[in-house]
Design a protein around this motif. Structure first.
Motif, PDB file in Angstrom:
ATOM      1  N   THR A  85       9.971   7.138  -7.828  1.00 60.88           N
ATOM      2  CA  THR A  85       9.572   6.872  -9.668  1.00 60.88           C
ATOM      3  C   THR A  85      10.763   6.305 -10.202  1.00 60.88           C
ATOM      4  N   ASP A  86      10.334   5.571 -11.800  1.00 65.96           N
ATOM      5  CA  ASP A  86      10.429   4.942 -11.868  1.00 65.96           C
ATOM      6  C   ASP A  86      11.641   5.968 -13.462  1.00 65.96           C
ATOM      7  N   LEU A  87      12.987   5.449 -13.653  1.00 65.89           N
ATOM      8  CA  LEU A  87      13.863   6.011 -13.908  1.00 65.89           C
ATOM      9  C   LEU A  87      14.531   5.308 -14.986  1.00 65.89           C
ATOM     10  N   ALA A  88      14.170   5.387 -16.728  1.00 65.62           N
ATOM     11  CA  ALA A  88      14.723   4.573 -17.422  1.00 65.62           C
ATOM     12  C   ALA A  88      15.815   4.488 -17.650  1.00 65.62           C
ATOM     13  N   VAL A  89      16.491   3.832 -17.236  1.00 65.08           N
ATOM     14  CA  VAL A  89      18.171   3.140 -18.348  1.00 65.08           C
ATOM     15  C   VAL A  89      18.620   2.908 -19.271  1.00 65.08           C
ATOM     16  N   THR A  90      17.533   1.884 -19.540  1.00 67.05           N
ATOM     17  CA  THR A  90      17.678   2.081 -21.655  1.00 67.05           C
ATOM     18  C   THR A  90      16.145   1.551 -21.915  1.00 67.05           C
ATOM     19  N   PRO A  91      16.235   1.597 -23.226  1.00 65.81           N
ATOM     20  CA  PRO A  91      14.779   1.764 -24.079  1.00 65.81           C
ATOM     21  C   PRO A  91      13.583   0.063 -23.041  1.00 65.81           C
ATOM     22  N   GLU A  92      14.442  -0.225 -22.794  1.00 70.63           N
ATOM     23  CA  GLU A  92      13.862  -1.706 -22.190  1.00 70.63           C
ATOM     24  C   GLU A  92      14.009  -2.294 -20.309  1.00 70.63           C
ATOM     25  N   LEU A  93      14.748  -0.792 -19.959  1.00 74.38           N
ATOM     26  CA  LEU A  93      15.529  -1.640 -18.598  1.00 74.38           C
ATOM     27  C   LEU A  93      15.588  -0.119 -18.231  1.00 74.38           C
ATOM     28  N   LEU A 106      13.301   4.541  -8.663  1.00 68.95           N
ATOM     29  CA  LEU A 106      13.852   5.316  -7.317  1.00 68.95           C
ATOM     30  C   LEU A 106      13.066   6.002  -6.149  1.00 68.95           C
ATOM     31  N   TYR A 107      13.191   5.838  -4.900  1.00 70.18           N
ATOM     32  CA  TYR A 107      12.678   6.722  -4.111  1.00 70.18           C
ATOM     33  C   TYR A 107      13.264   8.314  -4.370  1.00 70.18           C
ATOM     34  N   ASN A 108      12.450   9.319  -3.719  1.00 67.75           N
ATOM     35  CA  ASN A 108      13.155  10.510  -3.524  1.00 67.75           C
ATOM     36  C   ASN A 108      13.176  10.804  -2.146  1.00 67.75           C
ATOM     37  N   ALA A 109      14.049  11.932  -2.181  1.00 66.94           N
ATOM     38  CA  ALA A 109      14.987  11.973  -0.697  1.00 66.94           C
ATOM     39  C   ALA A 109      13.541  12.577   0.496  1.00 66.94           C
ATOM     40  N   GLU A 110      12.467  12.560   0.057  1.00 68.48           N
ATOM     41  CA  GLU A 110      11.824  12.658   1.477  1.00 68.48           C
ATOM     42  C   GLU A 110      10.913  10.975   1.975  1.00 68.48           C
ATOM     43  N   ALA A 165       0.660  -1.335  -0.052  1.00 69.87           N
ATOM     44  CA  ALA A 165       0.277  -0.161   0.067  1.00 69.87           C
ATOM     45  C   ALA A 165       0.999   0.945  -0.322  1.00 69.87           C
ATOM     46  N   THR A 166       1.828   1.204   0.833  1.00 66.40           N
ATOM     47  CA  THR A 166       2.861   1.908   0.206  1.00 66.40           C
ATOM     48  C   THR A 166       4.030   2.093  -0.425  1.00 66.40           C
ATOM     49  N   PHE A 167       4.572   1.707  -1.220  1.00 68.23           N
ATOM     50  CA  PHE A 167       5.848   0.662  -2.215  1.00 68.23           C
ATOM     51  C   PHE A 167       5.549   2.227  -3.038  1.00 68.23           C
ATOM     52  N   THR A 168       4.658   3.320  -3.381  1.00 73.02           N
ATOM     53  CA  THR A 168       4.434   3.536  -4.676  1.00 73.02           C
ATOM     54  C   THR A 168       4.871   4.989  -4.112  1.00 73.02           C
ATOM     55  N   ILE A 169       4.843   5.540  -2.801  1.00 69.71           N
ATOM     56  CA  ILE A 169       4.857   6.434  -2.457  1.00 69.71           C
ATOM     57  C   ILE A 169       6.486   7.031  -2.555  1.00 69.71           C
TER      58      ILE A 169
END
Length: 89
Positions: A16-24, A28-32, A9-13
């Motif tokens: 964000t997703d960071l594209a490393v390659t077009p397929e991957l 990453l969690y923000n500072a807060e 329930a809190t996993f996405t709080i």
């Protein structure tokens, strides 16, 4: 190595997703969210790490209201974080 399982329930709080390659991409969690997690895990990782992270974040212009908004999703952390902010501010 220690494995920490987050509540779905809190996993996405704060995540964000960071594209490393077009397929991957990686999540990453923000500072807060990272600071909230440091306070959540202080009983195993030590409170110094959490306090140091909070101090660095504040010195870099972190906004306490954003941190408290994130922490509101984690009721056990909120009182500890508020107390730390009261001392540091």
């Amino acid at each position: 190595m220690t494995w920490h399982r987050f509540d779905p329930a809190t996993f996405t709080i704060g995540r964000t997703d960071l594209a490393v390659t077009p397929e991957l991409s990686i999540g990453l969690y923000n500072a807060e969210r990272s600071i909230v997690d440091a306070f959540r895990l202080a009983h195993t990782e030590g409170s110094e790490q959490a306090i140091d992270a909070l101090k660095r974040w504040l010195r870099r212009g972190g906004q306490p209201s954003l941190l408290l908004n994130t922490a509101a999703n984690f009721p056990k952390v909120l009182p500890k974080l508020r107390a730390a902010l009261e001392v540091l501010l």
